[in-house]
Write a protein that holds these residues in place. Sequence first.
Motif, PDB file in Angstrom:
ATOM      1  N   ALA A  20      -2.552 -71.420  24.340  1.00 50.43           N
ATOM      2  CA  ALA A  20      -2.985 -72.751  23.902  1.00 50.43           C
ATOM      3  C   ALA A  20      -2.527 -73.822  24.887  1.00 50.43           C
ATOM      4  CB  ALA A  20      -2.449 -73.048  22.501  1.00 50.43           C
ATOM      5  N   PHE A  21      -1.295 -73.711  25.389  1.00 54.80           N
ATOM      6  CA  PHE A  21      -0.799 -74.656  26.391  1.00 54.80           C
ATOM      7  C   PHE A  21      -1.712 -74.665  27.608  1.00 54.80           C
ATOM      8  CE2 PHE A  21       1.466 -75.104  30.424  1.00 54.80           C
ATOM      9  CZ  PHE A  21       1.946 -76.402  30.313  1.00 54.80           C
ATOM     10  N   TRP A  22      -1.977 -73.486  28.182  1.00 55.99           N
ATOM     11  CA  TRP A  22      -2.791 -73.413  29.393  1.00 55.99           C
ATOM     12  C   TRP A  22      -4.241 -73.801  29.139  1.00 55.99           C
ATOM     13  CZ3 TRP A  22      -1.404 -73.851  34.109  1.00 55.99           C
ATOM     14  CH2 TRP A  22      -0.095 -73.530  34.471  1.00 55.99           C
ATOM     15  N   ALA A  23      -4.755 -73.505  27.967  1.00 56.58           N
ATOM     16  CA  ALA A  23      -6.117 -73.936  27.639  1.00 56.58           C
ATOM     17  C   ALA A  23      -6.200 -75.460  27.643  1.00 56.58           C
ATOM     18  CB  ALA A  23      -6.556 -73.364  26.293  1.00 56.58           C
ATOM     19  N   ARG A  24      -5.189 -76.132  27.108  1.00 59.49           N
ATOM     20  CA  ARG A  24      -5.175 -77.599  27.118  1.00 59.49           C
ATOM     21  C   ARG A  24      -5.003 -78.134  28.538  1.00 59.49           C
ATOM     22  NH1 ARG A  24      -1.970 -76.567  22.565  1.00 59.49           N
ATOM     23  NH2 ARG A  24      -0.098 -77.202  23.693  1.00 59.49           N
ATOM     24  N   VAL A  25      -4.127 -77.514  29.317  1.00 55.17           N
ATOM     25  CA  VAL A  25      -3.910 -77.965  30.706  1.00 55.17           C
ATOM     26  C   VAL A  25      -5.217 -77.894  31.490  1.00 55.17           C
ATOM     27  CG1 VAL A  25      -2.815 -77.359  32.912  1.00 55.17           C
ATOM     28  CG2 VAL A  25      -1.443 -77.419  30.816  1.00 55.17           C
ATOM     29  N   LEU A  26      -5.930 -76.782  31.378  1.00 52.10           N
ATOM     30  CA  LEU A  26      -7.125 -76.546  32.188  1.00 52.10           C
ATOM     31  C   LEU A  26      -8.422 -77.004  31.541  1.00 52.10           C
ATOM     32  CD1 LEU A  26      -6.121 -72.983  33.402  1.00 52.10           C
ATOM     33  CD2 LEU A  26      -6.041 -75.120  34.731  1.00 52.10           C
ATOM     34  N   ASP A  27      -8.340 -77.494  30.308  1.00 48.96           N
ATOM     35  CA  ASP A  27      -9.528 -77.842  29.535  1.00 48.96           C
ATOM     36  C   ASP A  27     -10.443 -76.624  29.394  1.00 48.96           C
ATOM     37  OD1 ASP A  27     -11.114 -79.454  27.940  1.00 48.96           O
ATOM     38  OD2 ASP A  27     -12.265 -80.246  29.631  1.00 48.96           O
ATOM     39  N   TRP A  28      -9.805 -75.487  29.110  1.00 48.52           N
ATOM     40  CA  TRP A  28     -10.495 -74.234  28.840  1.00 48.52           C
ATOM     41  C   TRP A  28     -10.396 -73.961  27.349  1.00 48.52           C
ATOM     42  CZ3 TRP A  28      -8.898 -70.088  33.031  1.00 48.52           C
ATOM     43  CH2 TRP A  28      -9.401 -70.475  34.272  1.00 48.52           C
ATOM     44  N   ARG A  29     -10.801 -72.783  26.955  1.00 48.29           N
ATOM     45  CA  ARG A  29     -10.693 -72.412  25.541  1.00 48.29           C
ATOM     46  C   ARG A  29     -10.318 -70.946  25.414  1.00 48.29           C
ATOM     47  NH1 ARG A  29     -16.708 -71.626  23.425  1.00 48.29           N
ATOM     48  NH2 ARG A  29     -17.623 -70.942  25.367  1.00 48.29           N
ATOM     49  N   VAL A  30      -9.833 -70.599  24.238  1.00 43.24           N
ATOM     50  CA  VAL A  30      -9.543 -69.196  23.947  1.00 43.24           C
ATOM     51  C   VAL A  30     -10.882 -68.492  23.788  1.00 43.24           C
ATOM     52  CG1 VAL A  30      -8.532 -67.604  22.277  1.00 43.24           C
ATOM     53  CG2 VAL A  30      -7.321 -69.723  22.875  1.00 43.24           C
ATOM     54  N   VAL A  31     -11.091 -67.435  24.584  1.00 44.49           N
ATOM     55  CA  VAL A  31     -12.356 -66.696  24.523  1.00 44.49           C
ATOM     56  C   VAL A  31     -12.200 -65.331  23.873  1.00 44.49           C
ATOM     57  CG1 VAL A  31     -13.390 -67.949  26.455  1.00 44.49           C
ATOM     58  CG2 VAL A  31     -12.144 -65.815  26.885  1.00 44.49           C
ATOM     59  N   PHE A  32     -10.946 -64.868  23.718  1.00 42.88           N
ATOM     60  CA  PHE A  32     -10.668 -63.609  23.018  1.00 42.88           C
ATOM     61  C   PHE A  32      -9.234 -63.650  22.534  1.00 42.88           C
ATOM     62  CE2 PHE A  32      -8.973 -59.312  22.793  1.00 42.88           C
ATOM     63  CZ  PHE A  32      -9.905 -58.712  21.956  1.00 42.88           C
ATOM     64  N   ARG A  80       0.570 -85.990  31.845  1.00 37.81           N
ATOM     65  CA  ARG A  80      -0.213 -85.359  30.777  1.00 37.81           C
ATOM     66  C   ARG A  80       0.285 -83.941  30.513  1.00 37.81           C
ATOM     67  NH1 ARG A  80      -4.500 -81.883  29.900  1.00 37.81           N
ATOM     68  NH2 ARG A  80      -4.643 -81.331  32.099  1.00 37.81           N
ATOM     69  N   ILE A  81       0.536 -83.185  31.562  1.00 36.91           N
ATOM     70  CA  ILE A  81       0.972 -81.790  31.405  1.00 36.91           C
ATOM     71  C   ILE A  81       2.387 -81.731  30.838  1.00 36.91           C
ATOM     72  CG2 ILE A  81       1.444 -79.661  32.665  1.00 36.91           C
ATOM     73  CD1 ILE A  81      -0.907 -80.510  34.565  1.00 36.91           C
ATOM     74  N   ILE A  82       3.250 -82.637  31.246  1.00 35.80           N
ATOM     75  CA  ILE A  82       4.594 -82.700  30.657  1.00 35.80           C
ATOM     76  C   ILE A  82       4.484 -83.006  29.168  1.00 35.80           C
ATOM     77  CG2 ILE A  82       6.724 -84.067  30.590  1.00 35.80           C
ATOM     78  CD1 ILE A  82       6.577 -84.117  33.694  1.00 35.80           C
ATOM     79  N   ALA A  83       3.606 -83.913  28.785  1.00 41.43           N
ATOM     80  CA  ALA A  83       3.413 -84.238  27.364  1.00 41.43           C
ATOM     81  C   ALA A  83       2.907 -83.034  26.574  1.00 41.43           C
ATOM     82  CB  ALA A  83       2.454 -85.417  27.218  1.00 41.43           C
ATOM     83  N   LEU A  84       2.232 -82.096  27.236  1.00 49.57           N
ATOM     84  CA  LEU A  84       1.742 -80.879  26.573  1.00 49.57           C
ATOM     85  C   LEU A  84       2.836 -79.830  26.399  1.00 49.57           C
ATOM     86  CD1 LEU A  84      -1.696 -80.421  28.386  1.00 49.57           C
ATOM     87  CD2 LEU A  84      -1.308 -81.218  26.040  1.00 49.57           C
ATOM     88  N   GLY A  85       3.980 -80.015  27.083  1.00 53.05           N
ATOM     89  CA  GLY A  85       5.079 -79.067  26.907  1.00 53.05           C
ATOM     90  C   GLY A  85       5.676 -78.515  28.185  1.00 53.05           C
ATOM     91  N   ALA A  86       5.182 -78.924  29.347  1.00 49.86           N
ATOM     92  CA  ALA A  86       5.767 -78.480  30.611  1.00 49.86           C
ATOM     93  C   ALA A  86       7.029 -79.280  30.900  1.00 49.86           C
ATOM     94  CB  ALA A  86       4.758 -78.665  31.753  1.00 49.86           C
ATOM     95  N   ARG A  87       7.765 -78.831  31.888  1.00 52.52           N
ATOM     96  CA  ARG A  87       8.937 -79.575  32.354  1.00 52.52           C
ATOM     97  C   ARG A  87       8.969 -79.492  33.875  1.00 52.52           C
ATOM     98  NH1 ARG A  87      12.315 -75.750  34.047  1.00 52.52           N
ATOM     99  NH2 ARG A  87      12.231 -73.711  33.074  1.00 52.52           N
ATOM    100  N   ARG A  88       9.643 -80.450  34.491  1.00 50.22           N
ATOM    101  CA  ARG A  88       9.808 -80.413  35.946  1.00 50.22           C
ATOM    102  C   ARG A  88      10.703 -79.231  36.303  1.00 50.22           C
ATOM    103  NH1 ARG A  88       8.006 -84.850  38.791  1.00 50.22           N
ATOM    104  NH2 ARG A  88       7.260 -86.536  37.461  1.00 50.22           N
ATOM    105  N   ALA A  89      10.445 -78.629  37.462  1.00 54.51           N
ATOM    106  CA  ALA A  89      11.213 -77.459  37.887  1.00 54.51           C
ATOM    107  C   ALA A  89      11.610 -77.606  39.347  1.00 54.51           C
ATOM    108  CB  ALA A  89      10.391 -76.192  37.695  1.00 54.51           C
ATOM    109  N   ASP A  90      12.764 -77.068  39.674  1.00 55.34           N
ATOM    110  CA  ASP A  90      13.249 -77.059  41.050  1.00 55.34           C
ATOM    111  C   ASP A  90      13.285 -75.617  41.522  1.00 55.34           C
ATOM    112  OD1 ASP A  90      14.562 -77.215  43.456  1.00 55.34           O
ATOM    113  OD2 ASP A  90      16.267 -78.349  42.696  1.00 55.34           O
ATOM    114  N   VAL A  91      12.444 -75.304  42.499  1.00 58.90           N
ATOM    115  CA  VAL A  91      12.424 -73.974  43.104  1.00 58.90           C
ATOM    116  C   VAL A  91      12.868 -74.058  44.563  1.00 58.90           C
ATOM    117  CG1 VAL A  91      10.693 -73.019  41.521  1.00 58.90           C
ATOM    118  CG2 VAL A  91       9.950 -74.160  43.629  1.00 58.90           C
ATOM    119  N   GLY A  92      13.568 -75.160  44.893  1.00 55.70           N
ATOM    120  CA  GLY A  92      14.034 -75.370  46.249  1.00 55.70           C
ATOM    121  C   GLY A  92      13.053 -76.129  47.123  1.00 55.70           C
ATOM    122  N   GLN A  93      12.109 -76.823  46.501  1.00 56.43           N
ATOM    123  CA  GLN A  93      11.067 -77.513  47.258  1.00 56.43           C
ATOM    124  C   GLN A  93      11.555 -78.779  47.959  1.00 56.43           C
ATOM    125  OE1 GLN A  93      11.177 -77.267  43.917  1.00 56.43           O
ATOM    126  NE2 GLN A  93      10.451 -79.121  42.938  1.00 56.43           N
ATOM    127  N   GLY A  94      12.677 -79.339  47.555  1.00 56.16           N
ATOM    128  CA  GLY A  94      13.174 -80.557  48.188  1.00 56.16           C
ATOM    129  C   GLY A  94      12.419 -81.785  47.703  1.00 56.16           C
TER     130      GLY A  94
END
Length: 121
Positions: A20-32, A80-94
Amino acid sequence: MAVSLYQIAVDAHDLKGLAAFWARVLDWRVVFEADDEVIIGADERALPGIVFLPVPEEKAGKNRLHLDLAPDDQAAEVERIIALGARRADVGQGDEVSWVVLADPEGNEFCVLTPKRTLVD
């Protein structure tokens, strides 16, 4: 072509919630949807889709494969994506990179890029 990309598989604990999170992020839908997999896509015929599959273990370490999202407005999409439930992440990108690294509700990292020109622009 002998092979084509069919789906991107994502391990998950909460299949329905992560789908459901990714469907909202991408404006897709559950197909199965079943107990052992949930598939999202632009529609039933559009490929590739994303399939969420159950796993017992927690995510460990940085993703070896991640999605890059190309928005029209990076700052607006990040918020918008943070409001949907994501968070900022540090993977060493600087601090000097043009992309923003986020993590979905189960910790899978992905990037929100600066707006990109398409091949047809």
